[in-house]
Design a protein around this motif. Structure first.
Motif, PDB file in Angstrom:
ATOM      1  N   VAL A  91     -22.180 -82.818 -72.061  1.00 44.72           N
ATOM      2  CA  VAL A  91     -21.510 -82.005 -72.580  1.00 44.72           C
ATOM      3  C   VAL A  91     -21.684 -80.547 -71.614  1.00 44.72           C
ATOM      4  CG1 VAL A  91     -19.639 -80.739 -73.237  1.00 44.72           C
ATOM      5  CG2 VAL A  91     -20.389 -83.434 -74.281  1.00 44.72           C
ATOM      6  N   ILE A  92     -22.293 -80.179 -72.064  1.00 40.47           N
ATOM      7  CA  ILE A  92     -23.108 -78.341 -71.249  1.00 40.47           C
ATOM      8  C   ILE A  92     -22.893 -78.680 -69.972  1.00 40.47           C
ATOM      9  CG2 ILE A  92     -24.506 -77.029 -71.449  1.00 40.47           C
ATOM     10  CD1 ILE A  92     -25.169 -78.296 -74.969  1.00 40.47           C
ATOM     11  N   GLY A  93     -24.048 -80.206 -69.777  1.00 43.83           N
ATOM     12  CA  GLY A  93     -23.747 -79.925 -68.023  1.00 43.83           C
ATOM     13  C   GLY A  93     -22.896 -80.022 -66.922  1.00 43.83           C
ATOM     14  N   ALA A  94     -21.370 -80.427 -67.728  1.00 43.98           N
ATOM     15  CA  ALA A  94     -20.299 -80.963 -67.385  1.00 43.98           C
ATOM     16  C   ALA A  94     -19.389 -79.576 -67.446  1.00 43.98           C
ATOM     17  CB  ALA A  94     -19.197 -81.813 -67.699  1.00 43.98           C
ATOM     18  N   ILE A  95     -19.916 -78.561 -68.475  1.00 40.47           N
ATOM     19  CA  ILE A  95     -18.910 -77.158 -68.787  1.00 40.47           C
ATOM     20  C   ILE A  95     -19.454 -76.466 -67.404  1.00 40.47           C
ATOM     21  CG2 ILE A  95     -18.566 -75.467 -69.909  1.00 40.47           C
ATOM     22  CD1 ILE A  95     -18.489 -77.035 -72.221  1.00 40.47           C
ATOM     23  N   SER A  96     -20.625 -76.834 -66.902  1.00 38.37           N
ATOM     24  CA  SER A  96     -21.835 -76.016 -66.068  1.00 38.37           C
ATOM     25  C   SER A  96     -20.603 -76.209 -64.989  1.00 38.37           C
ATOM     26  CB  SER A  96     -22.931 -75.988 -66.265  1.00 38.37           C
ATOM     27  OG  SER A  96     -23.466 -75.787 -67.178  1.00 38.37           O
ATOM     28  N   CYS A  97     -20.572 -77.182 -64.530  1.00 39.11           N
ATOM     29  CA  CYS A  97     -19.929 -77.432 -63.289  1.00 39.11           C
ATOM     30  C   CYS A  97     -18.425 -76.899 -63.038  1.00 39.11           C
ATOM     31  CB  CYS A  97     -19.426 -78.626 -62.925  1.00 39.11           C
ATOM     32  SG  CYS A  97     -21.444 -79.686 -62.722  1.00 39.11           S
ATOM     33  N   ALA A  98     -17.731 -76.617 -64.856  1.00 41.88           N
ATOM     34  CA  ALA A  98     -16.122 -76.086 -64.049  1.00 41.88           C
ATOM     35  C   ALA A  98     -16.689 -74.076 -64.000  1.00 41.88           C
ATOM     36  CB  ALA A  98     -15.801 -76.521 -65.449  1.00 41.88           C
ATOM     37  N   LEU A  99     -17.653 -74.066 -64.775  1.00 42.38           N
ATOM     38  CA  LEU A  99     -18.065 -72.960 -64.588  1.00 42.38           C
ATOM     39  C   LEU A  99     -18.229 -72.321 -62.990  1.00 42.38           C
ATOM     40  CD1 LEU A  99     -19.710 -71.928 -67.850  1.00 42.38           C
ATOM     41  CD2 LEU A  99     -17.449 -71.239 -67.268  1.00 42.38           C
ATOM     42  N   ILE A 100     -18.706 -73.402 -62.384  1.00 43.72           N
ATOM     43  CA  ILE A 100     -19.594 -72.797 -61.213  1.00 43.72           C
ATOM     44  C   ILE A 100     -18.078 -72.667 -60.469  1.00 43.72           C
ATOM     45  CG2 ILE A 100     -20.933 -74.255 -59.135  1.00 43.72           C
ATOM     46  CD1 ILE A 100     -22.578 -74.795 -61.107  1.00 43.72           C
ATOM     47  N   TYR A 101     -17.686 -73.961 -60.963  1.00 41.46           N
ATOM     48  CA  TYR A 101     -16.009 -73.854 -60.052  1.00 41.46           C
ATOM     49  C   TYR A 101     -14.974 -72.527 -60.105  1.00 41.46           C
ATOM     50  CZ  TYR A 101     -10.863 -74.205 -59.409  1.00 41.46           C
ATOM     51  OH  TYR A 101      -9.748 -74.006 -58.987  1.00 41.46           O
ATOM     52  N   VAL A 102     -14.860 -71.769 -61.731  1.00 48.46           N
ATOM     53  CA  VAL A 102     -14.614 -70.416 -61.788  1.00 48.46           C
ATOM     54  C   VAL A 102     -14.702 -69.703 -61.092  1.00 48.46           C
ATOM     55  CG1 VAL A 102     -13.535 -69.287 -63.686  1.00 48.46           C
ATOM     56  CG2 VAL A 102     -13.725 -71.740 -63.680  1.00 48.46           C
ATOM     57  N   ILE A 103     -16.412 -69.435 -61.191  1.00 50.77           N
ATOM     58  CA  ILE A 103     -17.026 -68.133 -60.454  1.00 50.77           C
ATOM     59  C   ILE A 103     -16.880 -68.586 -58.763  1.00 50.77           C
ATOM     60  CG2 ILE A 103     -19.494 -67.539 -60.457  1.00 50.77           C
ATOM     61  CD1 ILE A 103     -19.833 -68.184 -63.082  1.00 50.77           C
ATOM     62  N   GLY A 104     -16.651 -69.331 -58.579  1.00 53.86           N
ATOM     63  CA  GLY A 104     -16.329 -69.474 -57.193  1.00 53.86           C
ATOM     64  C   GLY A 104     -15.208 -68.757 -57.045  1.00 53.86           C
ATOM     65  N   LYS A 105     -13.886 -69.697 -57.581  1.00 53.80           N
ATOM     66  CA  LYS A 105     -12.969 -69.255 -56.918  1.00 53.80           C
ATOM     67  C   LYS A 105     -12.548 -67.972 -57.376  1.00 53.80           C
ATOM     68  CE  LYS A 105      -8.115 -69.752 -58.875  1.00 53.80           C
ATOM     69  NZ  LYS A 105      -7.524 -70.858 -59.327  1.00 53.80           N
ATOM     70  N   GLY A 113     -14.548 -72.142 -54.937  1.00 57.67           N
ATOM     71  CA  GLY A 113     -15.091 -72.394 -55.494  1.00 57.67           C
ATOM     72  C   GLY A 113     -14.852 -74.165 -55.607  1.00 57.67           C
ATOM     73  N   LEU A 114     -13.778 -74.181 -55.064  1.00 56.57           N
ATOM     74  CA  LEU A 114     -13.581 -75.685 -55.028  1.00 56.57           C
ATOM     75  C   LEU A 114     -15.085 -76.616 -54.523  1.00 56.57           C
ATOM     76  CD1 LEU A 114     -11.823 -78.252 -55.746  1.00 56.57           C
ATOM     77  CD2 LEU A 114     -10.405 -78.044 -53.388  1.00 56.57           C
ATOM     78  N   ILE A 115     -15.238 -76.384 -53.351  1.00 48.11           N
ATOM     79  CA  ILE A 115     -16.641 -76.660 -53.091  1.00 48.11           C
ATOM     80  C   ILE A 115     -17.283 -76.746 -54.054  1.00 48.11           C
ATOM     81  CG2 ILE A 115     -17.902 -76.307 -50.431  1.00 48.11           C
ATOM     82  CD1 ILE A 115     -15.808 -75.555 -49.384  1.00 48.11           C
ATOM     83  N   ALA A 116     -18.196 -74.919 -53.974  1.00 46.03           N
ATOM     84  CA  ALA A 116     -18.932 -75.438 -55.324  1.00 46.03           C
ATOM     85  C   ALA A 116     -19.398 -76.275 -56.592  1.00 46.03           C
ATOM     86  CB  ALA A 116     -18.978 -74.034 -55.296  1.00 46.03           C
ATOM     87  N   GLY A 117     -17.602 -76.548 -57.070  1.00 44.54           N
ATOM     88  CA  GLY A 117     -17.661 -76.691 -58.139  1.00 44.54           C
ATOM     89  C   GLY A 117     -17.915 -78.532 -58.211  1.00 44.54           C
ATOM     90  N   PHE A 118     -17.318 -79.141 -56.817  1.00 46.34           N
ATOM     91  CA  PHE A 118     -17.581 -80.222 -56.428  1.00 46.34           C
ATOM     92  C   PHE A 118     -19.107 -80.818 -56.366  1.00 46.34           C
ATOM     93  CE2 PHE A 118     -13.066 -80.779 -56.889  1.00 46.34           C
ATOM     94  CZ  PHE A 118     -12.575 -82.106 -57.595  1.00 46.34           C
ATOM     95  N   ILE A 119     -19.739 -80.132 -55.264  1.00 45.82           N
ATOM     96  CA  ILE A 119     -21.323 -80.040 -54.938  1.00 45.82           C
ATOM     97  C   ILE A 119     -21.859 -80.362 -56.455  1.00 45.82           C
ATOM     98  CG2 ILE A 119     -22.914 -78.781 -53.900  1.00 45.82           C
ATOM     99  CD1 ILE A 119     -21.147 -78.031 -51.708  1.00 45.82           C
ATOM    100  N   SER A 120     -22.032 -79.240 -57.636  1.00 39.94           N
ATOM    101  CA  SER A 120     -22.306 -79.204 -58.644  1.00 39.94           C
ATOM    102  C   SER A 120     -22.499 -80.217 -59.308  1.00 39.94           C
ATOM    103  CB  SER A 120     -21.978 -77.922 -59.142  1.00 39.94           C
ATOM    104  OG  SER A 120     -21.207 -78.306 -59.664  1.00 39.94           O
ATOM    105  N   VAL A 121     -21.343 -80.965 -59.105  1.00 40.90           N
ATOM    106  CA  VAL A 121     -20.847 -82.175 -59.989  1.00 40.90           C
ATOM    107  C   VAL A 121     -22.104 -84.263 -59.571  1.00 40.90           C
ATOM    108  CG1 VAL A 121     -19.011 -84.144 -60.158  1.00 40.90           C
ATOM    109  CG2 VAL A 121     -18.433 -82.187 -60.423  1.00 40.90           C
ATOM    110  N   VAL A 122     -21.839 -83.806 -58.159  1.00 38.68           N
ATOM    111  CA  VAL A 122     -22.517 -84.805 -57.309  1.00 38.68           C
ATOM    112  C   VAL A 122     -24.217 -84.385 -57.068  1.00 38.68           C
ATOM    113  CG1 VAL A 122     -20.439 -86.488 -56.497  1.00 38.68           C
ATOM    114  CG2 VAL A 122     -21.607 -83.966 -54.814  1.00 38.68           C
TER     115      VAL A 122
END
Length: 149
Positions: A91-105, A113-122
């Protein structure tokens, strides 16, 4: 009056990241070794009320205390259960991916933000860190919160 604007991309990134991390942790039955074993022992000792001590009962000062206290909280709620810890970390890791998207955006725009978020997901090291009893996942999450704010 609407206080929060729902961003479906944040929810999608979070859910996709959570699914991948939980699927990985359900297949990972590794018993903690090395540093992970020390963190596990410290967290279990704290949850039992013995304090920040090693297996011999001696006070321990080599490892930082924040992560063992996190483990102690999980162990106090769910018992000495590695699966509970790895699901909480998922759960914490998934929140981190969402945070990466928000920060990138915020910093570089929607596309970045979208690219960074989805790269962090996979990104495999991020996925694998959810299944390890180590400090890196929690440190990354807290660092992302600091960067966001």
């Amino acid at each position: 009056m609407k206080f929060f604007k729902i961003n479906y991309l944040v929810i999608a990134i979070f859910l996709l990241a959570l699914i991948l991390r939980i699927l990985f942790t359900l297949q990972n039955d590794a018993v903690p070794s090395s540093d992970a074993r020390v963190y596990d022992n410290l967290g279990f000792a704290i949850s039992e009320g013995r304090g920040y001590v090693d297996n011999n009962g001696s006070p321990h000062s080599f490892y930082p205390p924040f992560y063992p206290f996190f483990l102690a909280l999980v162990y106090k709620i769910f018992g000495h259960n590695y699966l509970a810890v790895t699901i909480m970390q998922s759960v914490i890791g998934a929140i981190s991916c969402a945070l990466i998207y928000v920060i990138g955006k915020k910093v570089y725009g929607e596309a970045a933000g979208l690219i960074a978020g989805f790269i962090s997901v996979v990104y495999l090291p991020f996925i694998k860190s959810a299944g390890l009893l180590l400090t890196e996942l929690l440190f990354t999450f807290l660092l992302l919160l600091i960067v966001l704010y």
